[in-house]
Enzyme design. Structure first.
Site, mmCIF file in Angstrom:
data_model
loop_
_atom_site.group_PDB
_atom_site.id
_atom_site.type_symbol
_atom_site.label_atom_id
_atom_site.label_comp_id
_atom_site.label_asym_id
_atom_site.label_seq_id
_atom_site.Cartn_x
_atom_site.Cartn_y
_atom_site.Cartn_z
ATOM 1 N N LYS A 157 -0.332 1.675 -0.758
ATOM 2 C CA LYS A 157 -1.394 1.270 0.164
ATOM 3 C C LYS A 157 -2.743 1.832 -0.247
ATOM 4 O O LYS A 157 -3.741 1.140 -0.275
ATOM 5 C CB LYS A 157 -1.087 1.730 1.581
ATOM 6 C CG LYS A 157 -0.068 0.899 2.263
ATOM 7 C CD LYS A 157 -0.266 1.005 3.749
ATOM 8 C CE LYS A 157 0.496 -0.054 4.455
ATOM 9 N NZ LYS A 157 0.242 -1.390 4.020
ATOM 10 N N GLY A 199 6.933 0.626 10.086
ATOM 11 C CA GLY A 199 5.484 0.666 10.208
ATOM 12 C C GLY A 199 4.839 0.419 8.857
ATOM 13 O O GLY A 199 5.518 0.200 7.858
ATOM 14 N N CYS A 200 3.544 0.482 8.812
ATOM 15 C CA CYS A 200 2.821 0.246 7.554
ATOM 16 C C CYS A 200 3.147 1.284 6.494
ATOM 17 O O CYS A 200 3.073 1.000 5.308
ATOM 18 C CB CYS A 200 1.319 0.224 7.806
ATOM 19 S SG CYS A 200 0.763 -1.311 8.534
ATOM 20 N N THR A 201 3.487 2.486 6.895
ATOM 21 C CA THR A 201 3.774 3.528 5.914
ATOM 22 C C THR A 201 5.256 3.876 5.843
ATOM 23 O O THR A 201 5.625 4.854 5.203
ATOM 24 C CB THR A 201 2.961 4.807 6.210
ATOM 25 O OG1 THR A 201 3.254 5.249 7.532
ATOM 26 C CG2 THR A 201 1.480 4.562 6.047
#
Length: 169
Positions: free
Chosen positions: A9, A142-144
């Site tokens: 990311k 989640g995104c991470t």
């Protein structure tokens, strides 16, 4: 398992000020034993260049017969003792749930608070450890990385329980 997601990311969105991922090929393929489908992983922050890269990467994997490669690698890993390592890890896992014991979920609640930092291999066991103490929880991504979702009013208690059980630090 979270550091790879965070690095991807950060590096992919560096030139956009972090607003979306503009460079790269996504997060790579989801490859598992016996899989006969190719699953390429991107995120909701992946921009068109990243999605294009992931599609090209998928085409390379298909041309390279990823399924035959994966089958060969899993056979070698099993020969080297992978099953025994995973079994020992599962048995040693903190707060492990017994396969014989069936845990029922407490009554469903709205889950808007997320707890990050749990290892993906322990995610479902972590959810069940909360169910055992009467806290309704759901697993998610989640995104991470992996997350456990709980009702906001029970987030602090859930985090304490997960720490006590060794699922998060």
């Amino acid at each position: 398992s979270l550091s790879g997601n965070i690095m991807t990311k950060m590096l992919s969105s560096f030139n956009t000020g972090g607003s979306y991922e503009a460079i790269g090929d996504g997060y790579g393929p989801g490859i598992g034993e016996g899989y006969d489908k190719l699953v390429m992983i991107i995120s909701r922050a992946s921009g068109a260049p990243v999605i294009e890269g992931a599609i090209k990467y998928a085409a390379e994997l298909v041309r390279g017969d990823i399924w035959a490669v994966a089958e060969k690698e899993f056979a070698a890993a099993k020969k080297a003792g992978l099953d025994e390592i995973l079994k020992a890890r599962k048995e040693a896992s903190a707060g492990k749930s017994s396969e014989a014991e069936e845990v029922k979920a407490p009554p469903k609640e709205v889950v808007t608070s997320q707890i990050a930092g749990i290892e993906i291999m322990d995610l479902e066991d972590g959810v069940q450890s909360l169910w055992k103490v009467g806290i309704y929880a759901e697993s998610g991504m989640g995104c991470t990385g992996p997350i456990i979702l709980v009702n906001e009013s029970k987030a602090e208690d859930a985090e304490i329980e997960l720490r006590k059980s060794g699922y998060i630090q």
